[in-house]
Write a protein that holds these residues in place. Structure first.
Motif, PDB file in Angstrom:
ATOM      1  N   GLY A  67     -11.393 -29.965 -12.055  1.00 28.90           N
ATOM      2  CA  GLY A  67     -12.397 -30.123 -11.015  1.00 28.90           C
ATOM      3  C   GLY A  67     -11.816 -29.934  -9.628  1.00 28.90           C
ATOM      4  N   CYS A  68     -12.698 -30.005  -8.628  1.00 29.17           N
ATOM      5  CA  CYS A  68     -12.301 -29.797  -7.230  1.00 29.17           C
ATOM      6  C   CYS A  68     -13.197 -30.640  -6.335  1.00 29.17           C
ATOM      7  N   PRO A  73     -20.169 -31.681  -9.294  1.00 29.47           N
ATOM      8  CA  PRO A  73     -19.890 -31.418  -7.879  1.00 29.47           C
ATOM      9  C   PRO A  73     -18.987 -32.458  -7.250  1.00 29.47           C
ATOM     10  N   GLY A  74     -17.910 -31.994  -6.621  1.00 27.65           N
ATOM     11  CA  GLY A  74     -17.050 -32.873  -5.840  1.00 27.65           C
ATOM     12  C   GLY A  74     -16.226 -33.855  -6.636  1.00 27.65           C
ATOM     13  N   THR A  75     -16.057 -33.614  -7.938  1.00 27.96           N
ATOM     14  CA  THR A  75     -15.323 -34.568  -8.766  1.00 27.96           C
ATOM     15  C   THR A  75     -14.015 -33.962  -9.268  1.00 27.96           C
ATOM     16  N   VAL A  76     -12.997 -34.809  -9.398  1.00 28.44           N
ATOM     17  CA  VAL A  76     -11.701 -34.399  -9.937  1.00 28.44           C
ATOM     18  C   VAL A  76     -11.240 -35.469 -10.919  1.00 28.44           C
ATOM     19  N   ARG A  77     -10.700 -35.031 -12.053  1.00 30.36           N
ATOM     20  CA  ARG A  77     -10.121 -35.948 -13.035  1.00 30.36           C
ATOM     21  C   ARG A  77      -8.641 -35.613 -13.214  1.00 30.36           C
ATOM     22  N   GLY A 101      -3.667 -29.565  -6.031  1.00 28.04           N
ATOM     23  CA  GLY A 101      -3.371 -30.411  -4.872  1.00 28.04           C
ATOM     24  C   GLY A 101      -4.549 -31.235  -4.408  1.00 28.04           C
ATOM     25  N   ALA A 102      -5.557 -31.410  -5.251  1.00 28.31           N
ATOM     26  CA  ALA A 102      -6.755 -32.142  -4.832  1.00 28.31           C
ATOM     27  C   ALA A 102      -6.433 -33.552  -4.366  1.00 28.31           C
ATOM     28  N   ASN A 103      -5.504 -34.209  -5.063  1.00 26.92           N
ATOM     29  CA  ASN A 103      -5.060 -35.549  -4.675  1.00 26.92           C
ATOM     30  C   ASN A 103      -3.573 -35.458  -4.355  1.00 26.92           C
ATOM     31  N   PRO A 104      -3.197 -35.418  -3.080  1.00 29.49           N
ATOM     32  CA  PRO A 104      -1.792 -35.213  -2.726  1.00 29.49           C
ATOM     33  C   PRO A 104      -0.858 -36.257  -3.336  1.00 29.49           C
ATOM     34  N   ARG A 105      -1.286 -37.514  -3.404  1.00 23.82           N
ATOM     35  CA  ARG A 105      -0.414 -38.555  -3.958  1.00 23.82           C
ATOM     36  C   ARG A 105      -0.128 -38.270  -5.429  1.00 23.82           C
TER      37      ARG A 105
END
Length: 469
Positions: free
Chosen positions: A201-202, A217-221, A248-252
């Motif tokens: 996702g993105c 929409p707008g979700t990342v797993r 890289g959706a969640n940098p941490r």
């Protein structure tokens, strides 16, 4: 054994004699423990023609993952049409086909041939998810959305001879405990064998993108990092492709993943947004963990075009700095570039070509805007009467403009897109760009040469943008 009417059409399912023939023919050789499943990654002849000459290609993840999700009592084979032809007489009790929009009509033809032979067909993928009613006219069953929760039901119903017309995913799949893809089913000497994902996702909702339609929409797993590392460690090759929509959706999360990958000594490539690549620590850790190339969807060098298509998170003013930072960390830059946004005039072609050369971009996928069904772009253009055709085979983004552009003719958009691609993959441009980049020439030279050859094989009439100004 029941005999099928000689003059019945393949779609004549109401005929009792044909129904008996289909049931007998499909399940006569099934064992008590499972069914024989033939999975097909469909690629139309036109799409294969456009790929001719490419020296390095990447396999799709969908069917190797579906195969991994299939219980062991079933027998699975896989045909990837990019590298081999479909054999219709291969013994099978069930055929599963995935296809993007440009290959949808071809996939329907494959389904027709298998159904004519009495083999039920399930179709899924982005096009079937966007247009399930259309797909259902060509298949015994359609899978809409993700397959993790629907595929077991499909197999159970197929075993009992009671396939439903449509299977709709009712939840977002958890990536915890996801099995490793069936790498043994990936064929082709030009393919890397190890493909996987860490995320799905993105967070963005670009108007032309099908990812929100497929995954929400707008979700990342995210997969547990230890599971990703374990899988990558056992991959059969040193090079790994992460088929993430935006790693890289969640940098941490990404940074923790890169730190965990570093001791493995693997090489990997994936894609992320320009937004992620602005983070210097992200780039540094990616390089240290073995990242050799990143695909970034810059899409346009016009900030106005990006604003209008809901991609304002891309900032054109940062582009050159981002590329230079990736190169300084020895990461090759593969850009996605599109032409035909409503704000684009004829001058966009030369301006973009100059930017790509001057920035020493390593590789670029150069295409036209494609209003894919199910996206806001398609809905808007269709409402405005600007869709020129729904012949899905023309939705390739390379040779056919399928909508009415706002500030140029369809013919000019086609010719200008091809002109940029031919200039970018000319010997002069390749030499200049790779000499200035110096980020993995061993990787990028064969890719550039392959694209150059593909452009030569598929070249249309010559065109000079200066004549249009």
């Amino acid at each position: 054994m029941a005999a099928r009417h000689a003059n019945c059409e393949p779609e004549h399912h109401a005929c009792l004699k044909c129904l008996l023939w289909r049931f007998d023919n499909v399940f006569r050789s099934r064992t008590d423990d499972g069914v024989r499943i033939h999975l097909i990654t469909a690629e139309s002849p036109e799409s294969r023609r456009l790929r001719r000459g490419r020296l390095i290609q990447f396999p799709q993840l969908t069917m190797p993952l579906i195969a991994a999700l299939t219980p062991r009592e079933h027998t699975v084979t896989h045909t990837d049409e990019i590298v081999e032809a479909v054999h219709f007489d291969e013994p099978a009790d069930l055929v599963g086909i995935t296809a993007p929009t440009p290959s949808a009509l071809h996939a329907y033809g494959l389904a027709r041939e298998f159904r004519r032979r009495g083999v039920p067909v399930v179709i899924g993928g982005p096009h079937a998810t966007a247009l399930p009613e259309e797909a259902s006219r060509h298949a015994d069953a359609v899978v809409v959305g993700e397959a993790e929760d629907t595929w077991p039901r499909v197999l159970d119903d197929a075993r009992r001879g009671k396939l439903q017309p449509v299977y709709v995913s009712t939840r977002q799949a958890s990536l915890t405990g996801m099995p490793a893809p069936r790498w043994d089913l990936i064929k082709g000497r030009r393919y890397g064998k190890s493909v996987t994902i860490a995320t799905r996702g993105c967070p963005h909702r670009c108007d032309y993108c099908t990812i929100p339609l497929l995954y929400g929409p707008g979700t990342v797993r995210y997969r547990p990092i230890d599971e990703v590392v374990r899988e990558v460690a056992m991959s059969p090759t040193r090079a790994v492709v992460f088929w993430d929509d935006n790693i890289g959706a969640n940098p941490r999360y990404a940074k923790e993943l890169f730190r965990a990958l570093t001791p493995l000594g693997k090489w990997w490539t994936s894609q992320c947004t320009a937004n992620a690549a602005r983070d210097e620590k992200f780039v540094e850790l990616a390089a240290r963990s073995g990242c050799k190339a990143l695909f970034l969807g810059f899409e346009s060098i016009s900030q106005e075009s990006l604003q209008a298509t809901n991609k304002a998170h891309n900032r054109v003013g940062d582009y050159r700095l981002l590329i230079a930072n990736l190169h300084s960390n020895r990461i090759a830059v593969h850009l996605g570039i599109m032409f035909g946004f409503d704000q684009d005039d004829v001058g966009i072609f030369r301006r973009t070509a100059d930017f790509l050369d001057e920035s020493a971009v390593d590789v670029a996928t150069i295409s036209m805007v494609v209003p894919m069904p199910g996206t806001p772009t398609f809905v808007r253009m269709n409402a405005d009467g600007r869709i020129l055709t729904t012949d899905w085979s023309k939705y390739d983004g390379k040779k056919h403009c399928v909508f009415e552009p706002a500030r140029m003719s369809p013919e000019t958009l086609e010719a200008g897109t091809e002109w940029v691609a031919r200039r970018f993959y000319s010997p002069r441009s390749i030499t200049r760009r790779l000499s200035n980049s110096r980020a993995g020439i061993w990787w990028n030279l064969p890719r550039n040469m392959g694209y150059m050859l593909a452009n030569l094989l598929n070249a249309g009439p010559s065109w000079d943008p200066s004549q249009q100004l």
